[in-house]
Motif scaffolding. Structure first.
Motif, PDB file in Angstrom:
ATOM      1  N   GLY A 126       0.829  -1.192   0.000  1.00  0.00           N
ATOM      2  CA  GLY A 126       0.000   0.000   0.000  1.00  0.00           C
ATOM      3  C   GLY A 126       0.864   1.243   0.000  1.00  0.00           C
ATOM      4  N   PRO A 127       0.572   2.229  -0.843  1.00  0.00           N
ATOM      5  CA  PRO A 127       1.415   3.428  -0.905  1.00  0.00           C
ATOM      6  C   PRO A 127       1.043   4.463   0.157  1.00  0.00           C
ATOM      7  CG  PRO A 127       0.252   2.987  -2.997  1.00  0.00           C
ATOM      8  CD  PRO A 127      -0.429   2.210  -1.917  1.00  0.00           C
ATOM      9  N   PRO A 150      -5.834   2.824  -3.612  1.00  0.00           N
ATOM     10  CA  PRO A 150      -5.949   3.963  -2.707  1.00  0.00           C
ATOM     11  C   PRO A 150      -4.680   4.171  -1.895  1.00  0.00           C
ATOM     12  CG  PRO A 150      -7.939   2.630  -2.621  1.00  0.00           C
ATOM     13  CD  PRO A 150      -6.925   1.843  -3.405  1.00  0.00           C
ATOM     14  N   VAL A 151      -4.334   5.425  -1.645  1.00  0.00           N
ATOM     15  CA  VAL A 151      -3.103   5.777  -0.954  1.00  0.00           C
ATOM     16  C   VAL A 151      -3.420   6.452   0.369  1.00  0.00           C
ATOM     17  CG1 VAL A 151      -2.033   6.148  -3.215  1.00  0.00           C
ATOM     18  CG2 VAL A 151      -2.815   8.114  -1.886  1.00  0.00           C
ATOM     19  N   VAL A 152      -2.420   6.485   1.239  1.00  0.00           N
ATOM     20  CA  VAL A 152      -2.457   7.276   2.466  1.00  0.00           C
ATOM     21  C   VAL A 152      -1.613   8.525   2.231  1.00  0.00           C
ATOM     22  CG1 VAL A 152      -1.835   7.362   4.919  1.00  0.00           C
ATOM     23  CG2 VAL A 152      -2.758   5.245   3.942  1.00  0.00           C
ATOM     24  N   PRO A 182     -11.604  11.467  -3.255  1.00  0.00           N
ATOM     25  CA  PRO A 182     -11.894  10.570  -2.125  1.00  0.00           C
ATOM     26  C   PRO A 182     -11.728   9.094  -2.455  1.00  0.00           C
ATOM     27  CG  PRO A 182     -13.929  11.493  -3.022  1.00  0.00           C
ATOM     28  CD  PRO A 182     -12.805  12.239  -3.660  1.00  0.00           C
ATOM     29  N   ALA A 183     -11.992   8.689  -3.687  1.00  0.00           N
ATOM     30  CA  ALA A 183     -11.864   7.279  -4.051  1.00  0.00           C
ATOM     31  C   ALA A 183     -10.408   6.841  -4.145  1.00  0.00           C
ATOM     32  CB  ALA A 183     -12.574   7.016  -5.377  1.00  0.00           C
ATOM     33  N   LYS A 184      -9.495   7.787  -4.274  1.00  0.00           N
ATOM     34  CA  LYS A 184      -8.070   7.462  -4.406  1.00  0.00           C
ATOM     35  C   LYS A 184      -7.334   7.505  -3.078  1.00  0.00           C
ATOM     36  CE  LYS A 184      -7.702   6.843  -8.890  1.00  0.00           C
ATOM     37  NZ  LYS A 184      -6.695   7.488  -9.745  1.00  0.00           N
TER      38      LYS A 184
END
Length: 389
Positions: free
Chosen positions: A149-150, A182-184, A220-222
């Motif tokens: 996860g990025p 999806p990223v943080v 928001p979806a990313k």
């Protein structure tokens, strides 16, 4: 009574009773009430040339065993971030290898891993906005290929070149547009990296947070979450309350995490999840506390985790960016690495009295996993430095 020898800032020696280890057990099922990541450090080869300015020579067996231990306690791993010495000894080649190896271990252990995506492989100090985008995308593509996860870390390159808040919007818009998972987003404060002054276009968090929220609300979806590392609980709560549905707040506040994670008001935005360097230092305690939350025992959560906050504040004391030294020190005391060494020679960044206070507070908060081993190693360190332990 077995005692610990402690060293004050004035050079005086004293003794404290050595506590037993905390009676913590590994969870038998996944933690439910909070999502929690421990931001893990790297362990150097003892005989390697890990002096300042040299490429990182990493002990992969010990480094990856540490991650397996984190997974065994039910926590996820946040890797190749500032705890792993990004921009403080971990070079670009070592970063890529760490991401690939850590993602492989996560698959083997069935654990969750997120990793840092930055622009720090670019040697030039000043590059254009488009080059910042391209640098981010290069690391993002590699991370996605590894199945990790990025976490879009704050970029020093962007902080240098951005002339307005719109420049931040432009860069993040371009990078998020290309993200396939999806990223943080990571907002790292100047206590951790002074070069990030004015990130998101303003020095005050109120103005900068509006830009951050604009970026999130546009995509928001990313975006799966935001990690805030400003060491300011009010700023985190303010942003947390305004996040769109489905976007988590991951606290990076190593000073105030007990209340931020433990907030129990009804509602999706009533608490923060965790992505903390502190949780790499106190993994069994953090796991036990979240297990208490899972059991509906809020008092048990605070009783277990509360005493660790003073320890964390010592580890993250100013200059805060040297907190990695305390994390590695506790890793050594707890038997997770053969020597108290760090890449870039960073183990020299804290004084003996500072480390002694860490020992004292770790003992008090039951964060010493094997107290007798910790005592032996600490006393040996005092003796090595000419002090009678």
């Amino acid at each position: 009574m077995t005692t610990l020898r402690l060293l004050s800032a004035s050079g005086e020696l004293s003794d404290a009773a050595l506590n037993d280890a905390g009676a913590y057990t590994r969870p038998t099922s996944a933690l439910r009430s909070r999502v929690a990541y421990a931001a893990a450090h790297v362990v150097p080869v003892v005989s390697g040339d890990n002096t300042p300015g040299r490429p990182a020579d990493i002990d992969w067996d010990a480094t990856l065993a540490f991650r397996r231990n984190v997974y065994s306690w039910g926590l996820g791993v946040a890797d190749a971030m500032d705890t792993a010495q990004r921009n403080m000894g971990l070079d670009a080649a070592a970063t890529r290898e760490l991401i690939a190896r850590s993602a492989e271990v996560a698959r083997e252990e069935g654990g969750s891993v997120v990793v840092g995506v930055n622009t720090d492989h670019v040697d030039e100090t000043h590059i254009s906005l488009q080059q910042v985008v391209d640098a981010y995308l290069s690391q993002l593509e590699f991370t996605e290929q590894q199945g990790a996860g990025p976490v879009l870390m704050a970029s020093r390159h962007l902080a240098r070149v951005a002339e307005s808040a719109d420049d931040y919007r432009r860069v993040y818009r371009a990078v998020l547009d290309r993200a396939t998972t999806p990223v943080v987003l990571h907002w790292l404060g100047t206590a951790f990296d002074p070069e990030l002054e004015g990130y998101f276009g303003a020095s005050d968090w109120q103005t900068a947070s509006e830009v951050l929220l604009d970026i999130i609300n546009e995509n928001p979806a990313k975006i799966s979450g935001v990690k805030m590392s400003l060491l300011n609980a009010a700023s985190e709560i303010s942003v947390r309350e305004r996040l769109p549905e489905g976007v988590r707040m991951f606290t990076g506040d190593d000073f105030n995490y007990v209340s931020l994670i433990g907030d129990s008001q009804v509602g999706a935005r009533s608490h923060s999840d965790a992505l903390l360097g502190a949780f790499a230092a106190i993994t069994p305690v953090a796991s036990a506390a979240i297990q208490a939350l899972d059991a509906g025992d809020d008092g048990g959560y605070r009783r277990i985790l509360g005493p660790t906050e003073e320890l964390s504040r010592q580890i993250f004391a100013a200059p805060t960016f040297y907190y990695k030294t305390g994390v590695a020190f506790l890793s050594w005391l707890n038997g997770h690495q053969p020597a108290f060494q760090m890449v870039g020679g960073l183990h020299s960044a804290r004084s003996l009295p500072h480390l002694s206070r860490i020992v004292e507070l770790a003992n008090a908060s039951l964060a010493l996993e094997n107290p007798e081993l910790a005592r032996e190693r600490w006393h040996g360190m005092l003796t090595l430095n000419g002090l009678d332990a």
